[in-house]
Structures are given as C-alpha cells and as structure tokens.
Write an enzyme that holds these catalytic residues in place. Structure first.
Site, PDB file in Angstrom:
ATOM      1  N   ALA A  29       0.921  -1.269  -0.160  1.00  0.00           N
ATOM      2  CA  ALA A  29      -0.076  -0.073  -0.101  1.00  0.00           C
ATOM      3  C   ALA A  29       1.068   1.278  -0.031  1.00  0.00           C
ATOM      4  O   ALA A  29       0.436   2.160   0.740  1.00  0.00           O
ATOM      5  CB  ALA A  29      -0.930  -0.071   1.191  1.00  0.00           C
TER       6      ALA A  29
ATOM      7  N   HIS B 259       4.654   4.587  -4.393  1.00  0.00           N
ATOM      8  CA  HIS B 259       6.237   4.879  -4.907  1.00  0.00           C
ATOM      9  C   HIS B 259       6.440   6.002  -5.631  1.00  0.00           C
ATOM     10  O   HIS B 259       5.802   6.691  -6.432  1.00  0.00           O
ATOM     11  CB  HIS B 259       6.656   3.576  -5.611  1.00  0.00           C
ATOM     12  CG  HIS B 259       6.655   2.476  -4.887  1.00  0.00           C
ATOM     13  ND1 HIS B 259       7.336   1.917  -3.882  1.00  0.00           N
ATOM     14  CD2 HIS B 259       5.686   1.244  -4.890  1.00  0.00           C
ATOM     15  CE1 HIS B 259       6.995   0.776  -3.404  1.00  0.00           C
ATOM     16  NE2 HIS B 259       5.961   0.564  -4.037  1.00  0.00           N
TER      17      HIS B 259
ATOM     18  N   ILE C  14       1.942  -6.218 -14.898  1.00  0.00           N
ATOM     19  CA  ILE C  14       1.911  -5.017 -14.050  1.00  0.00           C
ATOM     20  C   ILE C  14       1.793  -5.683 -12.646  1.00  0.00           C
ATOM     21  O   ILE C  14       1.141  -5.657 -11.867  1.00  0.00           O
ATOM     22  CB  ILE C  14       0.442  -4.596 -14.404  1.00  0.00           C
ATOM     23  CG1 ILE C  14      -0.048  -4.517 -15.745  1.00  0.00           C
ATOM     24  CG2 ILE C  14       0.223  -3.063 -13.539  1.00  0.00           C
ATOM     25  CD1 ILE C  14       0.860  -3.449 -16.583  1.00  0.00           C
TER      26      ILE C  14
END
Lengths: 481, 457
Positions: free
Chosen positions: A46, A49, A341
C-alpha cells in the site's frame, strides 16, 4: 455489442474503467471474483512509490513518477485515505551506501523529486530505534488505502455508466470481424475493443485471444500485520538498501493509513497464481529481517498474516524486473494487453489508464460524456470525525451510536452502508474492506458474529449463503437446528 | 456529564457483583454499563452447567448464573445502562461512552474495570497455511452455535485445549458434528481436568498433546489441516505430519485480558499477560480505579470472578467514602485441577476442587477425595455415569432463535447424544420464563424435564 470490455477489476482495470466512463463508450468490466481489489491490488504494501526503483527510460519509471505526482489530488477527488509520509532507506554498511548513491542517481534521472542521502543522526531522528549507519530519504513517497482506492474508482466508473459483472471468469475469447466474443461461466459478451487487465492471469487471457507471447511467473510475498502501533513506532516506510536479488524491494516496514504496521514482503517464485499461503520458514525469516531493521518490534504486536502475488514477467533465473507491457497487439487488433503489471502498478494505475485511453481512442471515438461526475465520496468514517460531528450523526441515525467493531470503532450504520455498497458485492470481505471491521487485534472476535447476524436477520441470507470471499468460501454449514 | 460514586465497566459476572457490592457498601449511585443490550456478558453464550458451585451451591448454566447475578444487582439498586460502549477514560475518572442516544460522559468517584478478556487469534499465533473460510475461535463459534443458531461445519478439528475449546468439543458433538481431534502443542492440556474428562473422554474424542496444526489446506474453503507432532521447542517435527480432512478449525489457544479502555487512561498492564496490574486492594496504578476478573488475570471459574468483583466493588465504594479497604488473596481462586485427569481416576464435579478420586477395583478403597461428598458420584461413575444435559431449543416467533435448557436431573452419559438429537426437533414459542419446563424427555429409563435457562419474551 459493447464498445469495450475490461477483464479484471483490480486497481488498473477499475482506473481504466473510470477514465473511459468519462466518455460515451459503452463498457463492461468482467471480474472472476465477487468484488473488486480481490487480487494483487488488495495484497501489497500500500505504498505510493516515488519512482527511484525503476530503470530510467522504462515505462515503469515514467508511469510511476507521473502516478506519484498526481496521486494526492486523485485521492482527494475520490475520498481515498492518503498520507505523504516520505520514506527512508537504511544502509547497514558502506556497500549499502554505495547502492543508495546509485539509487539516488537513478531516481533523479527518472524525475523523482527531493531525494537525498542522510547521515545516521538524521535517520535516527526520522525513524527512532532503527539500525544502520545512514540512509536515503524520499520525501515524495506516500501511503494509501488500496481497497478504497480501487472501490472508489469502480464506484465512480459505475456512477458514470460502466457496468460491472462479478463472479464471471473468462473462459474463452473468439476473434470476429470488428471485435471479440468473450465467454464466461455465465454468458457471452461481444465488444469492439478488449482490454486485458487480468493481472496474474493476463498471460492466459492473452492466449485465449490467440496471443501466446507471455508467461507470468507468480512470485509470492508474505507479510505480517502488526497492531496499531505505527503512531508510536514508525512514521514512514522503512526499507533496507536492496542488494541484488530477485525482483522485490526487500523486507520493509510500512505504516498504514489505519495506523498499523505491515512487515514484508518476502519474494518466492511459486507454481500457482492463487496460492496465498503463509509458510513458517518465510515467516521466521521475515521477522528476523524486520527486527534487524527495527529492533523495537515485539512479537506480540502481530495480529495477522497475509500474502500477495506479483505478476512477474521475469523468470526466477533472470531476476529483477521486466518492464510493463501495455500495448495493442499488432497480431490481434483491438486487443489491448496489460501484462506484468507488478509494483509499481498501483502507483502507476492512472497514467496506465490514460495510456490505454489513448490506445482505445485509436479505434473508437472518445466523445466526452456530458454530466459525468469526477468526484466520489465514501460514507463518513465515524471514528475519524470530531466529537460534534459524531453526536450529530447519532442524532440523525441512532445506528451510528451502536459500535459493531470494537477495535476500529466501526458503527452499525457503517456496516449497513458497506453491506449495501453500490457495486453489490456481498461477502464478509466486501464488508471488511469497506467498513474496515474485523481488521483489528481481535480479528473479528467481537464483530464477526454481529455482522453475520445482520446479514442473516436483516438481509434474509441463509447462514450457508454467507461467504468469506464469494462462492466456494462458505463460512457455515447451516442452522444448528 | 453524569455523576456517580462508583462506575463499573462490563456487566459480566465481575461487573454485576462489583456494582451490587458497591451499592451494598453504601455507594449512593452505582452505575453499571455494558455494550450489549443484555446483561451477563459471555455467560449468556455459556449454556453448559458447572457455574455457581461456590456462589450458589448448585451447578447451573451460564445464563442462569447471569440471571441470578443480575437479580442481585437489581435488588441492590444498581443503575444499569446497557447498549453503551465505553470508548475512553481518564486518570481523573471520567469516562466517555457511546450508545444509540449519543455520547455520554461520566464523572465517577471510583471506577471498577470488569471488561473481561478476548480470545487469542490465529493472527496472533501465525498458524501457517492459506486463509480459507472455516476457521473460528472457540468463543466466536460458541456464540454462533448457542446464541445465533449457526453451525460452522460437520467435521471439526480443535487446536488448543483451553476450556472453551473443550466445552465446544462437547457442544458440537451433541449438535451432530464430528470432532476429529483436539490438538495441544504443550505436553499437558490447558483446560480443567473435569472438562477433559466430561467433554472429551465422555465422547471418545482423541486428544493429542505435543501436536499442532502445521498447515492449513484449502484456498477458499477449509478442506483439511496438516497435523504434526512437535519437539521440545514446540516446533513441528518434519516428516511426521498427517492430514485430517475437515470443514472447520476451532482455535482455543488462550485468552487475553481486555484493557483497551483502561489503557486510554494509562492503567498499567502486565507486559506479558496484558492484565491490569493491581495492588492487594485490587486498585490499579490510578487512584480510585479498580480491576477485577479476567481483565486483571484470566480466571478458571466465573464464581471466582464474582467473588473478586464483590471485593473490588466494595473497595471502590469505600474508596469514595474514605473507609479502609480489604485485601484480596489470590490463593482463594486457584484451587482447580488442570490438565490430564489422573489415570483411572474420576474427576469429581461437585465442587470446584475437582478432586481426582480413585477407587481400587479390588478392595474398593477410595483415595484422592478431599471430602466425602464426591464418594457417591465416584461410585455412580463406576456403575453407570450420569450427566446433566445442557443444550438449546429452537424458538419460533421470538426475538432470538434459541433458548438454553438444562435437564433438571442427570441422565445416563451414554444417552446424551441421542437425547440431544431428539431435542433438535423440538420447537418452543415465547413467552418463556427462566425455569419453565419446555420439554420432557425419557433417556435411558430416566425421565427428565428440560428447564429454560433464561427468559425469552
């Protein structure tokens, strides 16, 4: 015939759905589970970045930095809990410092802002009690609630006309003139453009459409969840300097927007994409590494474990990352594939969606929908409100006075809103991720019975119909007598 | 702001006794709050008998015990505030609570914490494996089965030999589920000897000490658990695991004192056990804040909790009045025999001592009993063991789906399951009063009356 079908209702699929729902395209989202965020979206650290982990020039780097920059405003627009905490990386030796210097240069090349190396003292100030000789600070890194992020995207998309169908696993895809026919366990759906956002199963979905170019290697990461001790112990995510290894970011400690700390993840290639087990050797190692990072952690803070699985394109013997694949397949016009992904997919989800939107625009006219709603609001979170607000809510609806989840102070009114969610997801997990009940230190010891009781007595479900995570996860065998 | 002399948190056995005692000791206004809409706390889901041996000199069920304790509190003039959840408190003895009528603030002369305990969970002990549906703690399941009429599954494995797990092994067996095994990681079981004997031995349920669940199998729904013997460090011994198919795993792996509200005021708790620390007067580090029962230290019997609550309530009232306080002696509440019953012995259930009575088959000589009262029981055990039947009956058209019942006398042990099975078909309608005879049953030549353990109006 739909204009667009999206396969997969994770963060990326739902964000694409939201972007396309601002246009007049007729759209359907197919999800094999009973709710959104059921795969990797709901099983990670969570973290938003800042973009220094990825190779300059890669899609990962560019989309991550873009996503990171837009995330705060996006979360505000969607009422998603978000906090810019910054992040510290810790060096234990000179070799680590060298890695961090390189990381800083890489981040700067990617456009990440504000990165700087810090000495032992400053590191100790930022993260009291942390080991290490120095480190690296990223002020742009943030944390968010990935469940609410995904739910908000989906609810906003649905409000603007996107159709969601759950418990519909895609079993076949036929290419036809000008489109596709998608078969699920429940029916057949036709569309002009097909978007494969199936996460861990994106390789298989692509193959169903005749594009056999991909192989996803599931790579599991296990986590510990600690009690609400973040305020006291950890204000920002803390990562080790990452020595070369298989693609992960190393075992790290992350505060959550709910005040917990999560510890992990490990990185282990596994055979099955849905094997979410936690294993003793990994748990032991995780704990050792976490304690090396922050010696003040105590075993009794642990309130749970979970694991998530990365959809990696890089096989184990190659290690590291391969870039995201986001493209319309030349051999299969109209199929937009999103493969591999993994992290930083959540951070990059909106830039990914915008990229996909452009691709769709090459095939279909993107006409802006009049009166589309961009903002989304969740029901109020009682525990977070000021006392006057709480009193007002109880006056308006006495169910706000009734606490169902003791640990998180979640009221009956909030449970009811979660049960009656706009997407129609009806499972204990659906209630958990929306109202955040059962997530505390007692693991539902107080509230589980009360939530089940509401489902049975107020919503007319039979006990054997109550599931943890949709069909196949029935909680009970029935009535006692 | 509501003012009171003594404010008691939690209407379980400790809180009910504390509030009654505070009132009897002269407190002008003693307020007892509880989050539930019904007083009694966890007692209401403990439909088995064995309560009241000390306080009432009889073996009664949890709901019956709660009713008696509540009647005492009401008779003493306690102000009962139900449906009110304490949220936070201060060292100055103010307390914030929340209910359907809004937020309420109390200012108390003294406070008694009687907040009980919660169960240790799978999350806290990191049982390895997947996270499917079908895993419950014993108390959660007890509530589902005994109060809400919901059954977890048909093939059950129980991890941990705490008392609630043992009690649930018997309950589930009586309700037709098959308990495959009870596993205990320690060398000795954690529960009381009388429960090992009457909940496991009576039904032939295997108990594996020094064993644990080393893996949970099943992605969405529990399919099986892997059982392993453990070494001296309580680590599974590799290569010796076997798989037990099951659709429910029940954890009975310990209780943790519940002090979330107390902690907001800075009440000191034991670092390891998490119980509120008190002096010999049951007062915490905060002047005028007392603690009793399981939130102080988890106890074996509700009767002990009530006794301790009585003293805490009395001291709380005396604190306000400036009167001297009385001291608590922990030895008064630790007489129970735990672990495996002695081989060849009968665990006497007549009083909480749980004497291990041995009758020499050759000479008939009796040993192990501390008093003569258990003799006839031990004799009867040799000939034909007799047990009280406790179960529930289905309620039609009432506010709750079940009512707890207890047989007015014992029936042959070997007829328990059949008797419980026959009662499954029985259905009753409100109004039901505690003590009403709801069914008559003939079992093994004995006719018993099934008496309601609670009101259902």
């Amino acid at each position: 015939m739909k204009d667009v079908i999206i396969i997969g209702a994770g963060a990326v699929g739902c964000t694409i759905a939201r972007e396309l729902a601002f246009t007049r395209l007729d759209m359907l989202v197919l999800e094999k589970e009973c709710d959104v965020a059921a795969g990797t979206t709901g099983r990670n650290s969570a973290v938003v970045h800042a973009g220094f982990n990825n190779r300059p020039g890669s899609l990962m780097a560019r989309l991550c930095v873009e996503g990171s920059r837009g995330m705060e405003a996006l979360c505000r627009e969607l009422d998603v809990p978000y906090r810019k905490t910054g992040k510290a990386l810790v060096a234990f030796d000179e070799e680590d410092m060298e890695i961090l210097r390189k990381l800083k240069a890489q981040g700067e090349a990617n456009g990440t802002r504000g990165l700087r190396l810090i000495g032992k003292e400053e590191l100790e100030r930022m993260v009291p009690g942390v080991g290490g000789i120095g480190g690296f600070y990223s002020p742009e890194t943030a944390i968010l609630d990935p469940f609410k992020y995904c739910i908000a995207m989906a609810e906003n998309a649905a409000e603007n006309g996107a159709e969601f169908r759950f418990e519909e696993e895609v079993t076949g895809i036929r290419r036809e003139d000008g489109g596709f026919t998608v078969t699920t366990g429940k029916g057949e759906y036709r569309c002009r453009v097909l978007i494969n956002s199936a996460g861990l199963y994106a390789d298989k979905v692509s193959a169903m459409a005749g594009v056999n170019d991909y192989h996803i290697y599931p790579c599991r990461g296990e986590y510990f969840i600690l009690d609400e001790v973040a305020e006291e112990l950890l204000q920002m995510p803390v990562y080790p300097a990452l020595k070369a290894g298989i693609g992960g970011l190393g075992v790290h400690l992350t505060p959550t927007v709910h005040g917990n700390i999560i510890v992990g993840p490990s990185a282990e290639y596994i055979d099955e994409a849905d094997d979410y087990a936690c294993t003793p050797p990994v748990m032991d190692k995780l704990w050792q590494e976490a304690q090396a990072l922050l010696p003040t952690l105590k075993r009794r803070y642990v309130i749970g474990n979970y694991s998530g699985i990365r959809a990696k394109l890089a096989p184990e013997n190659e290690g590291g990352y391969r870039d995201f694949v986001i493209r319309e397949e030349e051999d299969c016009p109209g199929l937009i594939n999103l493969v591999g992904i993994e992290s930083p997919g959540l951070t990059a989800s909106r830039p990914i969606a915008l990229m996909v939107r452009e691709m769709v625009g090459q095939r279909l006219p993107l006409v802006k929908k009049e009166n589309a709603v961009r903002t989304h609001r969740f029901p109020p979170v009682f525990a977070k409100l000021a006392r006057e607000e709480q009193e007002r809510l109880i006056r308006e609806d006495p169910e706000y006075g009734e606490i169902v989840c003791r640990c998180r102070r979640v009221t009956k009114a909030e449970i009811r809103q979660a049960i009656e969610n706009p997407l129609g997801a009806r499972s204990l997990s659906a209630v958990k991720y929306r109202a955040w009940a059962t997530t505390g230190r007692c693991n539902g010891g107080y509230c589980l019975n009360r939530i089940v009781d509401m489902l049975v007595r107020e919503y007319g479900m039979r006990p054997e119909e109550v599931t943890l995570r949709g069909p196949g996860s029935e909680m009970f065998s029935g009535e006692v007598k | 702001m509501e003012r009171c002399d003594v404010l008691v948190l939690g209407a379980g056995p400790g809180g009910l006794a504390a509030a009654a005692a505070a009132k009897k000791a002269g407190a002008e206004r003693a307020v007892l709050i509880d989050r539930d809409v019904r007083a009694g706390g966890i007692l209401n889901q403990c439909i088995h008998d064995g309560f009241g041996l000390i306080r009432y000199g009889a073996s009664i069920s949890g709901p019956e015990y709660a009713a008696k304790a509540l009647a005492e509190a009401e008779a003493a003039g306690v102000t009962l505030r139900l449906g009110l959840q304490a949220v936070s408190m201060t060292a100055q003895r103010t307390l914030l609570a929340q209910g359907k009528d809004g937020l309420v603030e109390f200012q108390a002369g003294s406070i008694v914490l009687a907040t009980g305990c919660r169960e240790r969970t799978r999350g806290a002990i990191s049982v390895p494996g997947s996270r499917p549906a079908g895993i419950f703690t014993a108390g959660v399941l007890q509530n589902f089965v005994n109060v809400r009429n919901i059954l977890c599954g048909k093939r059950v494995v129980i991890l941990g030999s705490g008392d609630i797990g043992l009690i649930m092994a018997r309950r589930l067996t009586l309700e037709g589920a098959h308990v495959e095994a009870v596993l205990e990681v320690m060398k000795e079981p954690g529960g009381l000897a009388r429960n090992i004997s009457q909940c496991l031995y009576d039904f032939g349920i295997p108990l594996y000490t020094s064993h644990t669940v080393s893996n949970i199998i099943g992605k969405r729904k529990l399919e099986a658990v892997e059982v392993s013997p453990v070494d001296d460090a309580m680590r599974p011994i590799p290569g010796r695991a076997w798989t037990v198919p099951c659709d429910a795993l029940v954890l009975s792996v310990g209780l943790i004192p519940e002090n979330e509200v107390a902690l907001t005021a800075g009440v000191a708790v034991d670092e390891k056990g998490r119980g509120a620390l008190t002096d010999e007067y049951l007062m915490t580090n905060l002047p005028g804040v007392f603690a009793c029962g399981n939130c102080r230290k988890v106890m074996d019997l509700a009767d002990y909790v009530s006794n301790q609550g009585t003293l805490a309530g009395e001291n709380a009232a005396h604190f306000v009045q400036g009167e001297p306080l009385r001291t608590w002696n922990d030895r008064e509440s630790s007489g129970m025999v735990k672990g495996l019953p002695a081989p060849g012995s009968v665990t006497c259930p007549i009083c909480p001592n749980g004497c291990q009575i041995v009758i020499d088959p050759e000479t008939g000589a009796v040993s192990g009993n501390r008093c003569p009262r258990g003799l006839s029981f031990a004799e009867q055990e040799r000939i034909r063991p007799m047990r009280t039947l406790t179960t529930t009956l289905r309620v039609e058209g009432g506010p709750v789906p079940l009512v707890s019942v207890r047989s007015d006398r014992a029936i042959p042990r070997d007829d328990l399951q059949e008797a419980a099975r026959r009662l499954k078909a029985c259905c009753v309608r409100p109004p039901i009063r505690l003590g009403d005879c709801l069914a008559e049953l003939e079992a093994g030549g004995v006719t018993v009356r099934m008496l309601a353990g609670e009101d259902v109006l």
